[in-house]
Design a protein around this motif. Structure first.
Motif, PDB file in Angstrom:
ATOM      1  N   PHE A 150      46.418 -27.582 -88.492  1.00  0.00           N
ATOM      2  CA  PHE A 150      47.181 -28.583 -88.328  1.00  0.00           C
ATOM      3  C   PHE A 150      48.697 -28.416 -88.856  1.00  0.00           C
ATOM      4  O   PHE A 150      49.313 -29.081 -88.519  1.00  0.00           O
ATOM      5  CB  PHE A 150      46.302 -29.647 -89.296  1.00  0.00           C
ATOM      6  N   GLU A 151      48.594 -27.476 -89.723  1.00  0.00           N
ATOM      7  CA  GLU A 151      50.007 -27.175 -90.350  1.00  0.00           C
ATOM      8  C   GLU A 151      50.944 -26.846 -88.969  1.00  0.00           C
ATOM      9  O   GLU A 151      52.051 -27.046 -88.802  1.00  0.00           O
ATOM     10  CB  GLU A 151      50.081 -25.983 -91.133  1.00  0.00           C
ATOM     11  N   TYR A 152      50.458 -26.002 -88.033  1.00  0.00           N
ATOM     12  CA  TYR A 152      51.267 -25.484 -86.767  1.00  0.00           C
ATOM     13  C   TYR A 152      51.383 -26.658 -85.722  1.00  0.00           C
ATOM     14  O   TYR A 152      52.487 -26.723 -85.353  1.00  0.00           O
ATOM     15  CB  TYR A 152      50.423 -24.431 -86.123  1.00  0.00           C
ATOM     16  N   THR A 153      50.313 -27.572 -85.654  1.00  0.00           N
ATOM     17  CA  THR A 153      50.447 -28.550 -84.506  1.00  0.00           C
ATOM     18  C   THR A 153      51.449 -29.595 -85.231  1.00  0.00           C
ATOM     19  O   THR A 153      52.327 -30.019 -84.501  1.00  0.00           O
ATOM     20  CB  THR A 153      49.219 -29.374 -84.110  1.00  0.00           C
ATOM     21  N   ARG A 154      51.601 -29.849 -86.565  1.00  0.00           N
ATOM     22  CA  ARG A 154      52.479 -30.862 -87.005  1.00  0.00           C
ATOM     23  C   ARG A 154      53.900 -30.187 -87.121  1.00  0.00           C
ATOM     24  O   ARG A 154      54.815 -31.015 -86.548  1.00  0.00           O
ATOM     25  CB  ARG A 154      52.190 -30.992 -88.416  1.00  0.00           C
ATOM     26  N   VAL A 155      54.261 -29.097 -87.379  1.00  0.00           N
ATOM     27  CA  VAL A 155      55.449 -28.495 -87.215  1.00  0.00           C
ATOM     28  C   VAL A 155      56.009 -28.222 -85.829  1.00  0.00           C
ATOM     29  O   VAL A 155      57.163 -28.477 -85.794  1.00  0.00           O
ATOM     30  CB  VAL A 155      55.676 -27.050 -88.242  1.00  0.00           C
ATOM     31  N   ALA A 156      55.286 -28.029 -84.915  1.00  0.00           N
ATOM     32  CA  ALA A 156      55.416 -27.677 -83.728  1.00  0.00           C
ATOM     33  C   ALA A 156      55.446 -28.839 -82.737  1.00  0.00           C
ATOM     34  O   ALA A 156      55.934 -28.506 -81.780  1.00  0.00           O
ATOM     35  CB  ALA A 156      54.499 -26.511 -83.077  1.00  0.00           C
ATOM     36  N   HIS A 157      55.212 -29.896 -83.365  1.00  0.00           N
ATOM     37  CA  HIS A 157      55.004 -31.123 -82.435  1.00  0.00           C
ATOM     38  C   HIS A 157      54.147 -30.945 -81.316  1.00  0.00           C
ATOM     39  O   HIS A 157      54.248 -31.403 -80.365  1.00  0.00           O
ATOM     40  CB  HIS A 157      56.238 -31.462 -82.024  1.00  0.00           C
ATOM     41  N   LYS A 158      52.957 -30.348 -81.529  1.00  0.00           N
ATOM     42  CA  LYS A 158      52.040 -30.219 -80.475  1.00  0.00           C
ATOM     43  C   LYS A 158      50.857 -30.961 -80.742  1.00  0.00           C
ATOM     44  O   LYS A 158      50.396 -31.586 -81.895  1.00  0.00           O
ATOM     45  CB  LYS A 158      51.394 -28.946 -80.504  1.00  0.00           C
TER      46      LYS A 158
END
Length: 127
Positions: free
Chosen positions: A27-35
């Motif tokens: 979830f950290e990645y998807t939020r920061v990367a806007h995925k």
């Protein structure tokens, strides 16, 4: 889910999924990367060398690879990790790498030592 793999790794790394699979990225990645939060096709592998095991997950659609290095022997402590991903758009996109490496470890009764008077313990961990 990628977030759950960190726990599985500590309990039973030989039970980690390998090969082609679908994984919901952290979830950290998807939020920061806007995925979009959804399952993406991925390829996972587990290797071992000199007492250190490495678990890698590659997401081709996201241009991202997460590698977690941990001690092969129980309790499978996490020693380091790298997260390589593409950031930006078009010709300006760059591959970025986030790295974390364990500096030190201390065993203390954390729940009794988490007040302001115990802040000196952070220095002993190198943070």
């Amino acid at each position: 889910m990628e977030n759950e793999l960190w726990n599985k790794l500590r309990i039973n790394p030989n039970g980690l999924p390998q090969g082609e699979l679908e994984v919901i990225p952290s979830f950290e990645y998807t939020r920061v990367a806007h995925k979009k939060i959804k399952a993406y096709k991925a390829s996972a592998s587990l290797t071992e060398k000199d007492g250190i095991s490495s678990y890698s997950i590659t997401y081709p659609e996201l241009d991202r690879t997460l590698t977690i290095n941990f001690s092969t022997a129980f309790p499978h402590t996490i020693e380091s990790w790298t997260d390589e991903f593409k950031s930006g758009y078009g010709a300006n996109a760059k591959m970025l790498i986030s790295r974390a490496t364990k500096i030190r470890r201390i065993k203390t009764p954390y729940w009794q030592q988490n007040g302001n008077k115990d802040i000196i313990l952070r220095d002993s961990l190198g943070i």
